[in-house]
Scaffold this motif. Structure first.
Motif, PDB file in Angstrom:
ATOM      1  N   UNK A  38       0.825  -1.201   0.000  1.00  0.00           N
ATOM      2  CA  UNK A  38       0.000   0.000   0.000  1.00  0.00           C
ATOM      3  C   UNK A  38       0.859   1.251   0.000  1.00  0.00           C
ATOM      4  N   UNK A  39       0.185   2.385   0.160  1.00  0.00           N
ATOM      5  CA  UNK A  39       0.886   3.652   0.224  1.00  0.00           C
ATOM      6  C   UNK A  39       1.494   4.109  -1.083  1.00  0.00           C
ATOM      7  N   UNK A  40       1.090   3.482  -2.188  1.00  0.00           N
ATOM      8  CA  UNK A  40       1.634   3.872  -3.481  1.00  0.00           C
ATOM      9  C   UNK A  40       3.012   3.311  -3.775  1.00  0.00           C
ATOM     10  N   UNK A  41       3.575   2.571  -2.837  1.00  0.00           N
ATOM     11  CA  UNK A  41       4.921   2.033  -3.023  1.00  0.00           C
ATOM     12  C   UNK A  41       4.932   0.991  -4.135  1.00  0.00           C
ATOM     13  N   UNK A  42       5.888   1.123  -5.057  1.00  0.00           N
ATOM     14  CA  UNK A  42       6.033   0.145  -6.129  1.00  0.00           C
ATOM     15  C   UNK A  42       5.105   0.337  -7.309  1.00  0.00           C
ATOM     16  N   UNK A  43       4.320   1.419  -7.327  1.00  0.00           N
ATOM     17  CA  UNK A  43       3.385   1.660  -8.425  1.00  0.00           C
ATOM     18  C   UNK A  43       4.135   2.212  -9.639  1.00  0.00           C
ATOM     19  N   UNK A  44       3.767   1.736 -10.816  1.00  0.00           N
ATOM     20  CA  UNK A  44       4.343   2.209 -12.070  1.00  0.00           C
ATOM     21  C   UNK A  44       3.210   2.528 -13.038  1.00  0.00           C
ATOM     22  N   UNK A  45       3.275   3.702 -13.642  1.00  0.00           N
ATOM     23  CA  UNK A  45       2.327   4.059 -14.704  1.00  0.00           C
ATOM     24  C   UNK A  45       3.016   3.880 -16.038  1.00  0.00           C
ATOM     25  N   UNK A  46       2.390   3.136 -16.942  1.00  0.00           N
ATOM     26  CA  UNK A  46       2.944   2.887 -18.266  1.00  0.00           C
ATOM     27  C   UNK A  46       2.079   3.578 -19.323  1.00  0.00           C
ATOM     28  N   UNK A  47       2.735   4.362 -20.184  1.00  0.00           N
ATOM     29  CA  UNK A  47       2.039   5.072 -21.249  1.00  0.00           C
ATOM     30  C   UNK A  47       2.800   4.886 -22.550  1.00  0.00           C
ATOM     31  N   UNK A  48       2.139   4.483 -23.627  1.00  0.00           N
ATOM     32  CA  UNK A  48       2.846   4.312 -24.911  1.00  0.00           C
ATOM     33  C   UNK A  48       3.474   5.627 -25.374  1.00  0.00           C
ATOM     34  N   UNK A  49       4.639   5.521 -26.021  1.00  0.00           N
ATOM     35  CA  UNK A  49       5.341   6.680 -26.555  1.00  0.00           C
ATOM     36  C   UNK A  49       5.903   6.321 -27.926  1.00  0.00           C
ATOM     37  N   UNK A  50       6.379   7.317 -28.660  1.00  0.00           N
ATOM     38  CA  UNK A  50       6.891   7.088 -30.007  1.00  0.00           C
ATOM     39  C   UNK A  50       8.011   6.060 -30.023  1.00  0.00           C
ATOM     40  N   UNK A  51       8.879   6.134 -29.025  1.00  0.00           N
ATOM     41  CA  UNK A  51      10.052   5.265 -29.026  1.00  0.00           C
ATOM     42  C   UNK A  51       9.915   4.072 -28.080  1.00  0.00           C
ATOM     43  N   UNK A  52       8.700   3.814 -27.605  1.00  0.00           N
ATOM     44  CA  UNK A  52       8.508   2.685 -26.708  1.00  0.00           C
ATOM     45  C   UNK A  52       7.418   2.943 -25.693  1.00  0.00           C
ATOM     46  N   UNK A  53       7.811   3.085 -24.446  1.00  0.00           N
ATOM     47  CA  UNK A  53       6.840   3.295 -23.373  1.00  0.00           C
ATOM     48  C   UNK A  53       7.446   4.192 -22.300  1.00  0.00           C
ATOM     49  N   UNK A  54       6.612   5.074 -21.758  1.00  0.00           N
ATOM     50  CA  UNK A  54       7.042   5.937 -20.654  1.00  0.00           C
ATOM     51  C   UNK A  54       6.705   5.222 -19.350  1.00  0.00           C
ATOM     52  N   UNK A  55       7.698   5.050 -18.507  1.00  0.00           N
ATOM     53  CA  UNK A  55       7.537   4.410 -17.198  1.00  0.00           C
ATOM     54  C   UNK A  55       7.646   5.490 -16.128  1.00  0.00           C
TER      55      UNK A  55
END
Length: 253
Positions: A59-76
């Motif tokens: 919990x507490x947001x620890x270890x959360x990753x947001x993934x968003x597609x990008x031109x050269x791959x993915x934004x982490x």
């Protein structure tokens, strides 16, 4: 702070989600959630535009990753910053540096309603001192500017939920009373549903949001919820009520 009463804890997010998914009244409120695999994440990115990875336990947001597609791959994006990587390098980095052998889940990204251009979600606190589940706390959580999560321990700001609902109701196309009534109804349905499977539950903290179209989404259900956010509100009524019921339940256990 009052002593927590003895009660059942169910730490696995996937386990709780699976139980809730069985209830067709709750299912429409649940974002797509899958156990982590590269294939599932790629498919979910195609369907939803962005995806959150979360530890199955934690919990507490620890270890959360947001993934968003990008031109050269993915934004982490993590709590520590963001990086753009080719897709396969991104997965390798995530699996080695973030997941590191733990169970993870992928959850559909939601375009949350905003206050002052910042994401906002809600915490509904429920307790069961006798036979019925009571909603004893309800507050909003405002993410810090550019923040990944709304958690108070990560810089989120607790706000009066009714005031926030009033502010967002017009922009999301739902009446204030209708939105609040629906949040309360689904929260109680969640408590009853989980309690049928996990009979020792006495207290829950439900994290949910409202998207830009007024749809309610359930992010997570905490079976050992912290209540610091309620202590930080100007009105301490909910905080005092939660503690009073905790004291009552711990005395009876």
């Amino acid at each position: 702070m009052r002593k927590m009463p003895r009660m059942q804890s169910v730490p696995s997010k996937l386990k709780k989600t699976a139980v809730l998914w069985e209830n067709d009244r709750i299912r429409p409120y649940i974002p797509e959630s899958q156990a982590y695999s590269r294939k599932e994440v790629i498919n979910m990115l195609q369907r939803h535009g962005f995806v959150f990875l979360k530890p199955d336990i934690g919990g507490g947001g620890k270890g959360v990753v947001k993934l968003t597609p990008a031109k050269r791959g993915v934004i982490c994006q993590t709590l520590n910053g963001r990086r753009e990587l080719p897709v396969q390098r991104a997965f390798k980095w995530i699996e080695q540096e973030i997941i590191s052998g733990r169970n993870y889940m992928a959850q559909q990204g939601i375009q949350m309603a905003k206050v002052d251009e910042r994401n906002v979600d809600f915490r509904v606190h429920l307790q069961k001192p006798q036979n019925d589940w009571l909603i004893t706390g309800f507050c909003a959580k405002l993410a810090p500017p550019g923040g990944l999560v709304t958690n108070h321990c990560r810089g989120g700001t607790p706000l009066d939920a009714s005031e926030v609902i009033k502010r967002i109701s017009h922009s999301v196309g739902k009446k204030e009373k209708t939105l609040k009534k629906e949040i309360y109804a689904v929260s109680k349905e969640i408590a009853k549903t989980l309690n049928k499977r996990f009979t020792g539950l006495k207290e829950l903290g439900i994290d949910l949001t409202v998207d830009e179209n007024g749809k309610i989404w359930i992010f997570e259900v905490n079976t050992a919820p912290v209540i610091k956010m309620f202590e930080c509100l100007k009105d301490k009524t909910a905080y005092q009520q939660i503690n009073q019921i905790r004291y009552q339940m711990s005395a009876e256990s």
